[in-house]
Design a protein around this motif. Structure first.
Motif, mmCIF file in Angstrom:
data_model
loop_
_atom_site.group_PDB
_atom_site.id
_atom_site.type_symbol
_atom_site.label_atom_id
_atom_site.label_comp_id
_atom_site.label_asym_id
_atom_site.label_seq_id
_atom_site.Cartn_x
_atom_site.Cartn_y
_atom_site.Cartn_z
ATOM 1 N N GLY A 39 0.789 -1.033 0.204
ATOM 2 C CA GLY A 39 -0.180 -0.041 0.037
ATOM 3 C C GLY A 39 0.875 1.421 0.026
ATOM 4 O O GLY A 39 1.983 1.124 0.161
ATOM 5 N N LYS A 40 0.373 2.357 -0.190
ATOM 6 C CA LYS A 40 0.862 3.744 -0.262
ATOM 7 C C LYS A 40 0.558 4.255 1.154
ATOM 8 O O LYS A 40 -0.607 4.599 1.252
ATOM 9 C CB LYS A 40 0.558 4.558 -1.439
ATOM 10 C CG LYS A 40 0.873 5.890 -1.627
ATOM 11 C CD LYS A 40 0.600 6.548 -2.879
ATOM 12 C CE LYS A 40 1.437 7.597 -2.883
ATOM 13 N NZ LYS A 40 1.088 8.628 -4.151
ATOM 14 N N THR A 74 -7.181 -1.164 10.728
ATOM 15 C CA THR A 74 -8.761 -0.585 10.631
ATOM 16 C C THR A 74 -9.157 -0.126 9.460
ATOM 17 O O THR A 74 -8.379 1.016 8.793
ATOM 18 C CB THR A 74 -8.826 0.315 11.950
ATOM 19 O OG1 THR A 74 -8.382 -0.063 13.160
ATOM 20 C CG2 THR A 74 -10.160 0.882 12.043
ATOM 21 N N GLN A 75 -10.207 -0.561 8.961
ATOM 22 C CA GLN A 75 -10.714 -0.339 7.364
ATOM 23 C C GLN A 75 -11.327 1.280 7.941
ATOM 24 O O GLN A 75 -12.283 1.380 8.614
ATOM 25 C CB GLN A 75 -11.552 -1.122 6.943
ATOM 26 C CG GLN A 75 -12.035 -0.546 5.564
ATOM 27 C CD GLN A 75 -13.029 -1.618 4.904
ATOM 28 O OE1 GLN A 75 -12.979 -2.944 5.321
ATOM 29 N NE2 GLN A 75 -13.642 -1.262 4.066
ATOM 30 N N VAL A 76 -11.179 2.203 6.983
ATOM 31 C CA VAL A 76 -11.690 3.603 6.921
ATOM 32 C C VAL A 76 -12.130 4.007 5.643
ATOM 33 O O VAL A 76 -11.294 3.759 4.724
ATOM 34 C CB VAL A 76 -10.722 4.635 7.548
ATOM 35 C CG1 VAL A 76 -11.281 6.049 7.479
ATOM 36 C CG2 VAL A 76 -10.214 4.271 8.860
ATOM 37 N N LYS A 77 -13.516 4.481 5.327
ATOM 38 C CA LYS A 77 -14.120 4.878 4.139
ATOM 39 C C LYS A 77 -14.219 6.683 4.191
ATOM 40 O O LYS A 77 -14.895 6.815 5.209
ATOM 41 C CB LYS A 77 -15.132 4.284 3.831
ATOM 42 C CG LYS A 77 -15.618 4.428 2.395
ATOM 43 C CD LYS A 77 -16.659 3.224 2.095
ATOM 44 C CE LYS A 77 -16.907 3.388 0.428
ATOM 45 N NZ LYS A 77 -17.872 2.729 -0.005
ATOM 46 N N LEU A 78 -13.345 6.969 3.487
ATOM 47 C CA LEU A 78 -13.442 8.477 3.219
ATOM 48 C C LEU A 78 -13.879 8.924 1.922
ATOM 49 O O LEU A 78 -13.159 8.735 1.130
ATOM 50 C CB LEU A 78 -12.390 9.504 3.581
ATOM 51 C CG LEU A 78 -11.629 9.295 4.911
ATOM 52 C CD1 LEU A 78 -10.188 9.725 4.927
ATOM 53 C CD2 LEU A 78 -12.620 9.895 5.989
ATOM 54 N N GLY A 79 -15.331 9.226 1.746
ATOM 55 C CA GLY A 79 -16.036 9.782 0.469
ATOM 56 C C GLY A 79 -15.950 8.349 -0.249
ATOM 57 O O GLY A 79 -16.511 7.303 0.473
ATOM 58 N N LYS A 81 -13.099 6.665 -1.320
ATOM 59 C CA LYS A 81 -11.914 5.772 -1.305
ATOM 60 C C LYS A 81 -11.972 5.162 0.209
ATOM 61 O O LYS A 81 -12.433 5.417 1.104
ATOM 62 C CB LYS A 81 -10.975 6.825 -1.454
ATOM 63 C CG LYS A 81 -10.807 7.418 -2.769
ATOM 64 C CD LYS A 81 -9.699 8.052 -2.956
ATOM 65 C CE LYS A 81 -9.398 8.886 -4.358
ATOM 66 N NZ LYS A 81 -8.231 9.600 -4.479
ATOM 67 N N GLU A 82 -11.288 3.862 -0.019
ATOM 68 C CA GLU A 82 -11.077 3.003 1.221
ATOM 69 C C GLU A 82 -9.727 3.025 1.626
ATOM 70 O O GLU A 82 -8.737 2.937 0.778
ATOM 71 C CB GLU A 82 -11.362 1.482 0.517
ATOM 72 C CG GLU A 82 -11.628 0.641 1.989
ATOM 73 C CD GLU A 82 -12.115 -0.636 1.351
ATOM 74 O OE1 GLU A 82 -11.256 -1.584 1.429
ATOM 75 O OE2 GLU A 82 -13.478 -0.670 0.933
ATOM 76 N N TYR A 83 -9.517 2.979 2.918
ATOM 77 C CA TYR A 83 -8.083 3.318 3.353
ATOM 78 C C TYR A 83 -7.929 2.367 4.586
ATOM 79 O O TYR A 83 -9.103 1.804 5.128
ATOM 80 C CB TYR A 83 -7.808 4.760 4.035
ATOM 81 C CG TYR A 83 -8.104 5.794 2.955
ATOM 82 C CD1 TYR A 83 -6.706 5.910 2.179
ATOM 83 C CD2 TYR A 83 -9.093 6.622 2.683
ATOM 84 C CE1 TYR A 83 -7.022 7.083 1.041
ATOM 85 C CE2 TYR A 83 -8.999 7.550 1.703
ATOM 86 C CZ TYR A 83 -7.871 7.731 0.838
ATOM 87 O OH TYR A 83 -8.293 8.584 -0.110
ATOM 88 N N HIS A 84 -6.898 2.193 5.026
ATOM 89 C CA HIS A 84 -6.470 1.162 6.103
ATOM 90 C C HIS A 84 -5.581 1.898 7.245
ATOM 91 O O HIS A 84 -4.623 2.373 6.865
ATOM 92 C CB HIS A 84 -6.080 -0.049 5.972
ATOM 93 C CG HIS A 84 -6.995 -0.942 5.476
ATOM 94 N ND1 HIS A 84 -7.088 -0.682 3.757
ATOM 95 C CD2 HIS A 84 -7.830 -1.937 5.561
ATOM 96 C CE1 HIS A 84 -8.134 -1.739 3.665
ATOM 97 N NE2 HIS A 84 -8.507 -2.231 4.657
ATOM 98 N N LEU A 85 -6.051 1.840 8.621
ATOM 99 C CA LEU A 85 -5.008 2.544 9.558
ATOM 100 C C LEU A 85 -4.120 1.072 10.124
ATOM 101 O O LEU A 85 -4.956 0.056 10.582
ATOM 102 C CB LEU A 85 -5.873 3.059 10.603
ATOM 103 C CG LEU A 85 -6.112 4.604 10.563
ATOM 104 C CD1 LEU A 85 -7.179 5.070 11.434
ATOM 105 C CD2 LEU A 85 -4.997 5.446 10.492
ATOM 106 N N PHE A 86 -2.944 1.422 10.260
ATOM 107 C CA PHE A 86 -2.017 0.560 10.873
ATOM 108 C C PHE A 86 -1.136 1.226 11.966
ATOM 109 O O PHE A 86 -0.851 2.480 11.552
ATOM 110 C CB PHE A 86 -1.214 -0.110 9.692
ATOM 111 C CG PHE A 86 -1.823 -0.989 8.969
ATOM 112 C CD1 PHE A 86 -2.045 -2.487 9.002
ATOM 113 C CD2 PHE A 86 -2.401 -0.718 7.491
ATOM 114 C CE1 PHE A 86 -2.492 -3.454 8.219
ATOM 115 C CE2 PHE A 86 -3.071 -1.818 6.716
ATOM 116 C CZ PHE A 86 -3.076 -2.810 7.327
#
Length: 98
Positions: A39-40, A74-79, A81-86
């Protein structure tokens, strides 16, 4: 209105990289071959503190490509787009191009 998430402590916000299903020349890749958990890094927190209160900075920076564990975060959705917090220590390594 654009939302921006700034991670706290030693957490990093990552957008998983979707690996292509076929090569540039059109060869289809098996599903297992294209499943590299990378991931980026989109955003990083300031870091954590040791027992003396000194700041321990995060080991990656925005824009880095990192190798991630298969599970976790932890999966996070902003708008849309889907992101993850590690946590910083959950990252397995950084990927560099030669």
């Amino acid at each position: 209105m654009m939302k921006r998430l700034v991670p706290t402590f030693n957490r990093i916000l990552v957008q998983r990289v979707i690996q292509p299903a076929k090569t540039e020349s059109g060869i289809l890749l098996p599903e297992k071959a294209s499943k590299l958990n990378s991931g980026k890094v989109i955003a990083v927190g300031p870091g954590s503190r040791d027992k003396d209160g000194k700041l321990i900075p995060v080991s990656v920076k925005e824009g880095d490509t990192v190798l991630l564990p298969e599970y976790g975060g932890t999966q996070v959705k902003l708008g849309e787009k889907e992101y993850h917090l590690f946590r910083d220590e959950d990252v397995l390594g950084t990927l560099h191009e030669d």
